[in-house]
Scaffold this motif. Structure first.
Motif, PDB file in Angstrom:
ATOM      1  N   UNK A 124       6.602  11.493   0.542  1.00 38.27           N
ATOM      2  CA  UNK A 124       5.433  12.258   0.978  1.00 38.27           C
ATOM      3  C   UNK A 124       4.376  12.226  -0.123  1.00 38.27           C
ATOM      4  N   UNK A 125       4.824  12.506  -1.342  1.00 38.69           N
ATOM      5  CA  UNK A 125       3.887  12.570  -2.460  1.00 38.69           C
ATOM      6  C   UNK A 125       3.159  11.241  -2.671  1.00 38.69           C
ATOM      7  N   UNK A 126       3.905  10.150  -2.571  1.00 43.50           N
ATOM      8  CA  UNK A 126       3.288   8.846  -2.839  1.00 43.50           C
ATOM      9  C   UNK A 126       2.301   8.437  -1.752  1.00 43.50           C
ATOM     10  N   UNK A 127       2.378   9.072  -0.598  1.00 45.98           N
ATOM     11  CA  UNK A 127       1.442   8.737   0.476  1.00 45.98           C
ATOM     12  C   UNK A 127       0.144   9.522   0.382  1.00 45.98           C
ATOM     13  N   UNK A 128       0.145  10.563  -0.437  1.00 47.24           N
ATOM     14  CA  UNK A 128      -1.038  11.424  -0.502  1.00 47.24           C
ATOM     15  C   UNK A 128      -1.613  11.459  -1.910  1.00 47.24           C
ATOM     16  N   UNK A 129      -2.617  10.632  -2.171  1.00 45.80           N
ATOM     17  CA  UNK A 129      -3.190  10.575  -3.506  1.00 45.80           C
ATOM     18  C   UNK A 129      -3.802  11.914  -3.903  1.00 45.80           C
ATOM     19  N   UNK A 130      -3.514  12.340  -5.121  1.00 43.93           N
ATOM     20  CA  UNK A 130      -4.084  13.589  -5.617  1.00 43.93           C
ATOM     21  C   UNK A 130      -3.139  14.769  -5.490  1.00 43.93           C
ATOM     22  N   UNK A 131      -2.173  14.637  -4.599  1.00 44.25           N
ATOM     23  CA  UNK A 131      -1.221  15.740  -4.409  1.00 44.25           C
ATOM     24  C   UNK A 131      -0.183  15.739  -5.539  1.00 44.25           C
ATOM     25  N   UNK A 132      -0.003  16.896  -6.150  1.00 45.66           N
ATOM     26  CA  UNK A 132       0.947  16.981  -7.267  1.00 45.66           C
ATOM     27  C   UNK A 132       2.283  17.571  -6.823  1.00 45.66           C
ATOM     28  N   UNK A 133       3.300  17.326  -7.643  1.00 40.18           N
ATOM     29  CA  UNK A 133       4.638  17.868  -7.413  1.00 40.18           C
ATOM     30  C   UNK A 133       4.600  19.360  -7.136  1.00 40.18           C
ATOM     31  N   UNK A 134       3.880  20.055  -8.004  1.00 42.96           N
ATOM     32  CA  UNK A 134       3.841  21.507  -7.916  1.00 42.96           C
ATOM     33  C   UNK A 134       3.366  21.984  -6.548  1.00 42.96           C
ATOM     34  N   UNK A 135       2.241  21.430  -6.122  1.00 38.54           N
ATOM     35  CA  UNK A 135       1.672  21.856  -4.848  1.00 38.54           C
ATOM     36  C   UNK A 135       2.510  21.390  -3.671  1.00 38.54           C
ATOM     37  N   UNK A 136       3.086  20.176  -3.764  1.00 36.96           N
ATOM     38  CA  UNK A 136       3.897  19.693  -2.648  1.00 36.96           C
ATOM     39  C   UNK A 136       5.119  20.595  -2.470  1.00 36.96           C
ATOM     40  N   UNK A 137       5.772  20.926  -3.577  1.00 34.64           N
ATOM     41  CA  UNK A 137       6.943  21.804  -3.510  1.00 34.64           C
ATOM     42  C   UNK A 137       6.562  23.141  -2.879  1.00 34.64           C
ATOM     43  N   UNK A 138       5.411  23.668  -3.305  1.00 36.74           N
ATOM     44  CA  UNK A 138       4.954  24.965  -2.796  1.00 36.74           C
ATOM     45  C   UNK A 138       4.624  24.896  -1.304  1.00 36.74           C
ATOM     46  N   UNK A 139       3.881  23.863  -0.919  1.00 40.19           N
ATOM     47  CA  UNK A 139       3.491  23.706   0.480  1.00 40.19           C
ATOM     48  C   UNK A 139       4.702  23.501   1.389  1.00 40.19           C
ATOM     49  N   UNK A 140       5.672  22.711   0.921  1.00 40.10           N
ATOM     50  CA  UNK A 140       6.860  22.470   1.731  1.00 40.10           C
ATOM     51  C   UNK A 140       7.633  23.771   1.952  1.00 40.10           C
TER      52      UNK A 140
ATOM     53  N   UNK B  29       0.846  -1.191   0.000  1.00 40.85           N
ATOM     54  CA  UNK B  29       0.000   0.000   0.000  1.00 40.85           C
ATOM     55  C   UNK B  29       0.884   1.244   0.000  1.00 40.85           C
ATOM     56  N   UNK B  30       0.959   1.844  -1.158  1.00 40.14           N
ATOM     57  CA  UNK B  30       1.798   3.029  -1.307  1.00 40.14           C
ATOM     58  C   UNK B  30       1.341   4.186  -0.419  1.00 40.14           C
ATOM     59  N   UNK B  31       0.041   4.228  -0.184  1.00 39.88           N
ATOM     60  CA  UNK B  31      -0.497   5.376   0.546  1.00 39.88           C
ATOM     61  C   UNK B  31      -0.693   5.066   2.028  1.00 39.88           C
ATOM     62  N   UNK B  32       0.203   4.288   2.600  1.00 40.06           N
ATOM     63  CA  UNK B  32       0.098   3.936   4.017  1.00 40.06           C
ATOM     64  C   UNK B  32       0.039   5.187   4.889  1.00 40.06           C
ATOM     65  N   UNK B  33      -0.808   5.134   5.851  1.00 43.09           N
ATOM     66  CA  UNK B  33      -0.925   6.270   6.757  1.00 43.09           C
ATOM     67  C   UNK B  33      -1.859   7.345   6.243  1.00 43.09           C
ATOM     68  N   UNK B  34      -2.278   7.254   5.014  1.00 40.38           N
ATOM     69  CA  UNK B  34      -3.188   8.260   4.469  1.00 40.38           C
ATOM     70  C   UNK B  34      -4.624   7.891   4.808  1.00 40.38           C
ATOM     71  N   UNK B  35      -5.374   8.886   5.218  1.00 39.13           N
ATOM     72  CA  UNK B  35      -6.745   8.624   5.609  1.00 39.13           C
ATOM     73  C   UNK B  35      -7.669   9.692   5.023  1.00 39.13           C
TER      74      UNK B  35
END
Lengths: 123, 123
Positions: free
Chosen positions: B40-56, A2-8
């Motif tokens: 981080x990205x792979x744990x959060x479905x729907x989150x894109x590179x662009x937004x993750x970089x910005x949020x971080x 599960x790649x998204x472990x910990x995600x809820x």
DNA sequence: TAGAGTCACTTACAAAGAGTAAGTGACTAC
DNA sequence: GTAGTCACTTACTCTTTGTAAGTGACTCTA
């Protein structure tokens, strides 16, 4: 596997509901006893009619806020109150307030106007 | 006389930082031990590179996240960790998770994909 | 009872933010 | 030396927010 472990997704939905722009202060105002549209608005500087109306409708749909039009006698002005679900947000709001107070930036004791995170990003 | 009684800009700032789109799940992933961008990205479905970089970058500027490039030997890949301030968000995240679990809508046990509050507004 | 004021919204439009997709440079494996 | 991965950026489009100006229902005042 599960790649998204910990995600809820349930958590995700909740944090975005609570954190959605203006929702935190709106819920806090309601917890503090504000129950009319104008009262909520006047307690939150920067919040406009448009957004307050929109947020209240969303919170109502989420079952956090209840809208009642007291058809009694005097006014037809609607009243907003928190549902049980809404009231149960009190500890959440409280823990955020505590964190905020603990990490409050040095110069923001009383002079700080409600600059949002978004504002600070604009240069 | 104070029209905005009960309003607290420090709280406002905090709730919008935590609740800003994707920030909740990002902080949660970091609390769970994720420390690389891709992780981080792979744990959060729907989150894109662009937004993750910005949020971080935003979280870094807020002093919640720390970015370190281990100049040691092997990789130049940066690592992200929570600061003390960031770690102290654990109880906040925990209380939101508890509220979310308590009020989880009936049919969202496992099948629910990460629909956001915003999504539910679109008809 | 005419007119002004308040209240809880709604509508229209411009600006900012987020989603999508396609790069880019540094490094690594084959 | 070329193909792949990683951590980002950039360009473009669509959605959400901010700003400002209504609107209808009601109340208060002259």
């Amino acid at each position: 596997m599960d790649e998204t472990q910990g995600y809820c997704p349930v958590f995700h939905r909740a944090v975005e509901l609570i954190g959605r722009r203006w929702n935190g202060p709106i819920i806090r105002a309601l917890l503090d006893g504000a129950d009319r549209f104008g009262e909520i608005r006047s307690r939150i500087p920067g919040l406009t009619d448009r957004l307050l109306a929109q947020r209240l409708r969303e919170l109502e749909r989420e079952g956090v806020v209840e809208r009642a039009c007291p058809s009694s006698s005097a006014t037809t002005v609607p009243h907003y109150t928190l549902t049980t679900k809404g009231h149960s947000l009190a500890p959440v709001i409280e823990s955020i307030a505590q964190w905020a107070a603990a990490w409050e930036p040095p110069g923001s004791t009383s002079s700080a106007q409600g600059r949002s995170v978004a504002d600070s990003r604009r240069r």
